[in-house]
Write a protein that holds these residues in place. Structure first.
Motif, short mmCIF file in Angstrom:
data_model
loop_
_atom_site.label_atom_id
_atom_site.label_comp_id
_atom_site.label_asym_id
_atom_site.label_seq_id
_atom_site.Cartn_x
_atom_site.Cartn_y
_atom_site.Cartn_z
N TYR A 1 0.80 -1.22 0.00
CA TYR A 1 0.00 0.00 0.00
C TYR A 1 0.83 1.27 0.00
O TYR A 1 0.41 2.29 -0.50
CB TYR A 1 -0.91 0.03 1.24
CG TYR A 1 -1.86 -1.12 1.30
CD1 TYR A 1 -3.02 -1.14 0.55
CD2 TYR A 1 -1.59 -2.22 2.12
CE1 TYR A 1 -3.89 -2.21 0.60
CE2 TYR A 1 -2.45 -3.29 2.18
CZ TYR A 1 -3.60 -3.28 1.42
OH TYR A 1 -4.46 -4.34 1.47
N LEU A 2 2.00 1.23 0.59
CA LEU A 2 2.79 2.45 0.81
C LEU A 2 4.04 2.54 -0.06
O LEU A 2 4.97 3.27 0.28
CB LEU A 2 3.18 2.53 2.28
CG LEU A 2 2.03 2.68 3.26
CD1 LEU A 2 2.54 2.64 4.69
CD2 LEU A 2 1.25 3.95 3.01
N ASP A 3 4.07 1.84 -1.17
CA ASP A 3 5.22 1.90 -2.06
C ASP A 3 5.47 3.32 -2.56
O ASP A 3 6.61 3.75 -2.69
CB ASP A 3 5.04 0.93 -3.22
CG ASP A 3 6.33 0.73 -4.00
OD1 ASP A 3 7.38 0.59 -3.33
OD2 ASP A 3 6.30 0.73 -5.24
N PHE A 4 4.40 4.06 -2.78
CA PHE A 4 4.54 5.44 -3.26
C PHE A 4 5.29 6.31 -2.25
O PHE A 4 6.01 7.22 -2.62
CB PHE A 4 3.18 6.05 -3.61
CG PHE A 4 2.34 6.39 -2.41
CD1 PHE A 4 2.34 7.67 -1.89
CD2 PHE A 4 1.54 5.43 -1.80
CE1 PHE A 4 1.56 7.99 -0.80
CE2 PHE A 4 0.77 5.73 -0.71
CZ PHE A 4 0.77 7.02 -0.20
N VAL A 5 5.12 6.02 -0.95
CA VAL A 5 5.82 6.79 0.08
C VAL A 5 7.33 6.52 -0.01
O VAL A 5 8.14 7.44 0.07
CB VAL A 5 5.30 6.43 1.49
CG1 VAL A 5 6.10 7.13 2.57
CG2 VAL A 5 3.83 6.78 1.62
N HIS A 6 7.68 5.25 -0.20
CA HIS A 6 9.08 4.86 -0.32
C HIS A 6 9.71 5.53 -1.54
O HIS A 6 10.80 6.10 -1.45
CB HIS A 6 9.17 3.33 -0.41
CG HIS A 6 10.56 2.80 -0.37
ND1 HIS A 6 11.02 1.93 -1.31
CD2 HIS A 6 11.59 3.02 0.48
CE1 HIS A 6 12.28 1.64 -1.04
NE2 HIS A 6 12.64 2.28 0.04
N VAL A 7 9.03 5.49 -2.66
CA VAL A 7 9.55 6.10 -3.89
C VAL A 7 9.68 7.61 -3.72
O VAL A 7 10.70 8.20 -4.09
CB VAL A 7 8.64 5.75 -5.09
CG1 VAL A 7 9.01 6.55 -6.32
CG2 VAL A 7 8.69 4.25 -5.39
N ALA A 8 8.67 8.24 -3.12
CA ALA A 8 8.72 9.69 -2.91
C ALA A 8 9.87 10.07 -1.98
O ALA A 8 10.54 11.08 -2.20
CB ALA A 8 7.39 10.18 -2.34
N ALA A 9 10.10 9.27 -0.96
CA ALA A 9 11.20 9.56 -0.03
C ALA A 9 12.54 9.48 -0.73
O ALA A 9 13.42 10.31 -0.51
CB ALA A 9 11.15 8.60 1.15
N ILE A 10 12.72 8.48 -1.58
CA ILE A 10 13.98 8.34 -2.33
C ILE A 10 14.17 9.52 -3.26
O ILE A 10 15.26 10.09 -3.34
CB ILE A 10 14.01 7.00 -3.10
CG1 ILE A 10 14.12 5.83 -2.11
CG2 ILE A 10 15.17 6.96 -4.09
CD1 ILE A 10 13.92 4.47 -2.74
N GLN A 11 13.10 9.91 -3.97
CA GLN A 11 13.21 11.05 -4.87
C GLN A 11 13.50 12.34 -4.11
O GLN A 11 14.31 13.16 -4.56
CB GLN A 11 11.93 11.19 -5.69
CG GLN A 11 11.77 10.08 -6.71
CD GLN A 11 10.46 10.15 -7.46
OE1 GLN A 11 9.53 10.85 -7.08
NE2 GLN A 11 10.39 9.40 -8.55
#
Length: 186
Positions: free
Chosen positions: A29-39
């Motif tokens: 569910y929270l993959d977008f949070v991980h990607v946003a944090a990396i970016q």
């Protein structure tokens, strides 16, 4: 081009480690949070590199401070480097994210335990050297941007944008009450 504070081999190691972690346990569910944090991390790193290279006569001082910070923070970073992803994995598996509908109302059944964990984590972090001073600098900025985010979510919902119903509003007042109440109890 000027030398970056993050060496290419460090970036490659970090990218490999991140991709291994992602392959190991893909967030549901929270993959977008991980990607946003990396970016966000990449953007901040580039901004820092640019500012450091354009610091002019302050450059030697910046490099000295950077070296000291790396020496002090390096071991702590190594110890806690996977913690944010582990927290995301933990939250991603919790039922409070599963079966949520847009504009879900009311606190989840896990809110009290989440509050206890947050307060416990806060107490532990406050025992670390330098953390309270960093928190005093970072918290007002975080509060400001959280209010901006909440305002944008509310405004989008009022305008009828469907995606806004899926975005959570950060309960700033509730968070403040939990931490204020905990400080008084000590």
């Amino acid at each position: 081009m000027a030398e970056s504070s993050v060496q290419p081999d460090q970036m490659n190691k970090e990218t490999e480690r991140t991709s291994k972690m992602t392959k190991q346990a893909k967030l549901k569910y929270l993959d977008f949070v991980h990607v946003a944090a990396i970016q966000a991390l990449v953007c901040v790193s580039r901004l820092y590199d640019w500012a450091k290279e354009n610091s002019g006569p302050l450059k030697p001082g910046v490099q000295t401070v950077e070296g000291t910070v790396k020496t002090v923070v390096g071991p702590v970073y190594e110890k806690f480097r996977d913690l944010p992803f582990e927290i995301l994995k933990f939250v991603d598996t919790k039922p409070l994210l599963q079966g949520r509908t847009p504009l879900a109302k009311g606190p989840s059944t896990h809110s009290t335990s989440a509050e206890r964990y947050a307060v416990s984590a806060w107490k532990s972090l406050n025992k670390l050297p330098v953390f309270p001073q960093v928190a005093q600098v970072v918290l007002p900025t975080a509060a400001h941007w959280t209010e901006k985010y909440n305002g944008a979510v509310r405004s989008s919902a009022e305008k009828g944008y469907a995606f806004a119903g899926y975005l959570p509003v950060v309960p700033v007042e509730r968070i403040a009450k939990v931490f204020e109440g905990n400080e008084k109890a000590e």
